[in-house]
Structures are given as structure tokens and as C-alpha cells.
Design a protein around this motif. Structure first.
Motif, PDB file in Angstrom:
ATOM      1  N   GLN A 146     -45.327 -18.355 -91.889  1.00 20.21           N
ATOM      2  CA  GLN A 146     -46.081 -17.653 -92.944  1.00 20.21           C
ATOM      3  C   GLN A 146     -45.380 -16.354 -93.337  1.00 20.21           C
ATOM      4  OE1 GLN A 146     -49.125 -18.578 -94.323  1.00 20.21           O
ATOM      5  NE2 GLN A 146     -49.132 -20.486 -93.153  1.00 20.21           N
ATOM      6  N   GLY A 147     -44.303 -15.999 -92.605  1.00 23.29           N
ATOM      7  CA  GLY A 147     -43.573 -14.756 -92.891  1.00 23.29           C
ATOM      8  C   GLY A 147     -44.174 -13.540 -92.205  1.00 23.29           C
ATOM      9  N   TYR A 148     -44.961 -13.776 -91.156  1.00 18.18           N
ATOM     10  CA  TYR A 148     -45.670 -12.672 -90.484  1.00 18.18           C
ATOM     11  C   TYR A 148     -45.293 -12.546 -89.010  1.00 18.18           C
ATOM     12  CZ  TYR A 148     -48.794 -11.359 -94.281  1.00 18.18           C
ATOM     13  OH  TYR A 148     -49.298 -10.863 -95.449  1.00 18.18           O
ATOM     14  N   ARG A 149     -45.679 -11.416 -88.416  1.00 17.00           N
ATOM     15  CA  ARG A 149     -45.558 -11.194 -86.979  1.00 17.00           C
ATOM     16  C   ARG A 149     -46.762 -10.351 -86.515  1.00 17.00           C
ATOM     17  NH1 ARG A 149     -40.714  -7.342 -88.413  1.00 17.00           N
ATOM     18  NH2 ARG A 149     -41.924  -5.565 -89.149  1.00 17.00           N
ATOM     19  N   ALA A 150     -47.057 -10.462 -85.220  1.00 18.76           N
ATOM     20  CA  ALA A 150     -48.148  -9.651 -84.663  1.00 18.76           C
ATOM     21  C   ALA A 150     -47.724  -8.191 -84.682  1.00 18.76           C
ATOM     22  CB  ALA A 150     -48.461 -10.103 -83.248  1.00 18.76           C
ATOM     23  N   ALA A 151     -48.662  -7.308 -85.005  1.00 16.77           N
ATOM     24  CA  ALA A 151     -48.366  -5.872 -85.020  1.00 16.77           C
ATOM     25  C   ALA A 151     -49.151  -5.137 -83.950  1.00 16.77           C
ATOM     26  CB  ALA A 151     -48.697  -5.283 -86.389  1.00 16.77           C
ATOM     27  N   GLN A 152     -50.315  -5.671 -83.589  1.00 14.01           N
ATOM     28  CA  GLN A 152     -51.161  -5.017 -82.583  1.00 14.01           C
ATOM     29  C   GLN A 152     -52.194  -6.009 -82.068  1.00 14.01           C
ATOM     30  OE1 GLN A 152     -53.059  -1.454 -84.015  1.00 14.01           O
ATOM     31  NE2 GLN A 152     -54.156  -1.154 -82.080  1.00 14.01           N
ATOM     32  N   VAL A 153     -52.464  -5.906 -80.770  1.00 14.51           N
ATOM     33  CA  VAL A 153     -53.438  -6.804 -80.146  1.00 14.51           C
ATOM     34  C   VAL A 153     -54.437  -5.975 -79.353  1.00 14.51           C
ATOM     35  CG1 VAL A 153     -53.735  -8.582 -78.375  1.00 14.51           C
ATOM     36  CG2 VAL A 153     -51.812  -8.715 -79.944  1.00 14.51           C
ATOM     37  N   SER A 154     -55.698  -6.352 -79.458  1.00 17.01           N
ATOM     38  CA  SER A 154     -56.734  -5.697 -78.660  1.00 17.01           C
ATOM     39  C   SER A 154     -57.563  -6.802 -78.008  1.00 17.01           C
ATOM     40  CB  SER A 154     -57.581  -4.834 -79.591  1.00 17.01           C
ATOM     41  OG  SER A 154     -58.524  -4.126 -78.846  1.00 17.01           O
ATOM     42  N   ALA A 155     -57.554  -6.849 -76.669  1.00 16.93           N
ATOM     43  CA  ALA A 155     -58.212  -7.945 -75.953  1.00 16.93           C
ATOM     44  C   ALA A 155     -59.232  -7.414 -74.961  1.00 16.93           C
ATOM     45  CB  ALA A 155     -57.168  -8.770 -75.208  1.00 16.93           C
ATOM     46  N   VAL A 156     -60.339  -8.138 -74.831  1.00 17.57           N
ATOM     47  CA  VAL A 156     -61.339  -7.829 -73.801  1.00 17.57           C
ATOM     48  C   VAL A 156     -61.491  -9.060 -72.914  1.00 17.57           C
ATOM     49  CG1 VAL A 156     -63.728  -7.184 -73.309  1.00 17.57           C
ATOM     50  CG2 VAL A 156     -62.602  -6.311 -75.376  1.00 17.57           C
ATOM     51  N   VAL A 157     -61.207  -8.903 -71.620  1.00 12.83           N
ATOM     52  CA  VAL A 157     -61.401  -9.995 -70.667  1.00 12.83           C
ATOM     53  C   VAL A 157     -62.655  -9.689 -69.868  1.00 12.83           C
ATOM     54  CG1 VAL A 157     -60.440 -11.293 -68.735  1.00 12.83           C
ATOM     55  CG2 VAL A 157     -58.912 -10.345 -70.484  1.00 12.83           C
ATOM     56  N   MET A 158     -63.577 -10.662 -69.812  1.00 10.95           N
ATOM     57  CA  MET A 158     -64.812 -10.471 -69.043  1.00 10.95           C
ATOM     58  C   MET A 158     -64.823 -11.394 -67.840  1.00 10.95           C
ATOM     59  SD  MET A 158     -68.631 -10.239 -70.503  1.00 10.95           S
ATOM     60  CE  MET A 158     -68.219  -8.876 -71.566  1.00 10.95           C
TER      61      MET A 158
END
Ligand SMILES: Nc1ccn([C@@H]2O[C@H](COP(=O)(O)O)[C@@H](O)[C@H]2O)c(=O)n1
Ligand SMILES: C[C@@]1(CO)OP(=O)(O)OP(=O)(O)OC[C@H]1O
Length: 167
Positions: A99-111
Motif C-alpha cells: 500500500q506504500g505505507y509503514r508503521a510509525a508508532q504502536v501503542s499496545a495494552v496486554v492484559m
């Protein structure tokens, strides 16, 4: 904003959200963010049950309305039994790149109630940053107990921001 091609137009950013949960059972392995975590119980799943990589992969697909990992790797297909979730993420990242994109930032919550994950946070963060080719300070990982509301499950929620590769 003018004609400067490096100007970040809000419309060029994409956002994706994903969730996953699996029951916990003795004798199973616990995988999180591509790492095996020492634990008395692990996820019951068709694959290795890595909720963090599953939620992240679904978030990335969702950013482009490309369905979900269940449509790419159906849990009814025996060939995906025991599948390492990094393979799922790899296939999804290929679609993101297409798609011409890349990840720039990730925010994850593990419970997860047990075991404690804080001692593993930095290793998980480092591994995710490596897989996504991001600096570590672009990968936030929050660890939460369910306060005994879901003691027999591991759950994860992920928000991901994507930017065009050309930026
Ligand atoms: N599996 C977990 C869950 C939580 N933590 C850490 O414990 C702290 C308190 O968690 P609450 O759910 O009571 O807010 C928090 O600092 C978490 O980082 C953990 O290490 N492992
Ligand atoms: C990954 C797949 C495929 O092995 O199975 P599970 O490991 O059970 O995990 P889930 O989060 O239900 O995601 C979709 C699946 O099709």
C-alpha cells in the motif's frame, strides 16, 4: 502547507486498531510480541497464540480495510496449526508495504493477571521495534492485570499509526 512534498498532511496518515484474546491452559506456551515468556500456563490457540502479534497484525490490516488475520490464515486450515505469529505479521507487513505505507508508532495494552510482564517489557518492546523497523520509543507497551475479572485469559489491544513510505 504549500507544495512542500515533505509536509505531513493529516489525510496521508492511517490508523488501525486490533484486539485479541485467548484462554490460558497449563502445559501451553505463552508467546507475546514474538518472545516466549516463562509461564505455568499458555494460550490455547490454533497458532502459537501470540495475542500481541495477532492484535498488531489485525490493526495493520484494519488501517487499509484489508480484513483480518483469520481471513488470511483460517483457523480451520490444518496447515496453520502451531504457526509462529511472526509469520502472520510478516505477511501483513508485506501488504502494508504494497500500500506504500509503514508503521510509525504502536501503542499496545496486554492484559494478563500472571505472570508479571514488566520484567519482559523492554525485551518485547525491542523485538517489536525490530520487526517493525521502528525506534524503541515508538513502541509503547502497557501491562495490566484484569483485577481478577479475566484470570484465565490473555488479552491485547493495539493501536497503530501508519505513514507513507515516501515521508
Ligand atoms: N501481567 C502483568 C500485569 C501488570 N503488571 C504491572 O503491574 C502494575 C499494576 O498493574 P494493574 O493492572 O494493577 O494496573 C503495572 O505497573 C504493570 O506494569 C505486570 O508487570 N504484569
Ligand atoms: C491465527 C489463527 C490461525 O492460526 O488462529 P489462532 O491462533 O486461534 O488465533 P486467532 O487470534 O483466533 O486468529 C486467527 C487465526 O485464524
Amino acid at each position: 502547507m504549500g507544495n512542500d512534498p515533505t509536509t505531513l498532511l493529516p489525510t496521508s496518515l492511517r490508523i488501525g486498531y486490533g484486539e485479541d484474546s485467548h484462554p490460558l491452559e497449563a502445559g501451553r506456551e505463552l508467546w507475546l510480541g514474538g518472545l516466549r515468556i516463562d509461564s505455568e500456563r499458555g494460550a490455547v490457540a490454533h497458532s502459537d497464540g501470540d495475542v500481541l502479534l495477532h492484535a498488531l497484525s489485525d490493526a495493520l490490516l484494519s488501517a487499509f480495510a484489508l480484513g483480518d488475520i483469520g481471513s488470511l490464515f483460517p483457523d480451520t486450515d490444518p496447515q496453520w496449526r502451531g504457526l509462529a505469529s511472526r509469520v502472520i505479521l510478516g505477511a501483513v507487513l508485506e501488504q502494508v508495504r504494497a500500500q506504500g505505507y509503514r508503521a510509525a508508532q504502536v501503542s499496545a495494552v496486554v492484559m494478563l493477571d500472571r505472570p508479571k510482564l514488566a520484567p519482559h517489557r523492554s525485551a518485547i518492546q525491542q523485538n517489536l521495534a525490530r520487526l517493525l523497523e521502528l525506534p524503541q520509543d515508538r513502541v509503547g507497551i502497557t501491562c495490566k492485570t484484569s483485577e481478577k475479572l479475566a484470570p484465565d485469559h490473555v488479552q491485547c489491544r493495539v493501536l497503530v499509526l501508519l505513514e507513507p513510505q515516501s515521508l
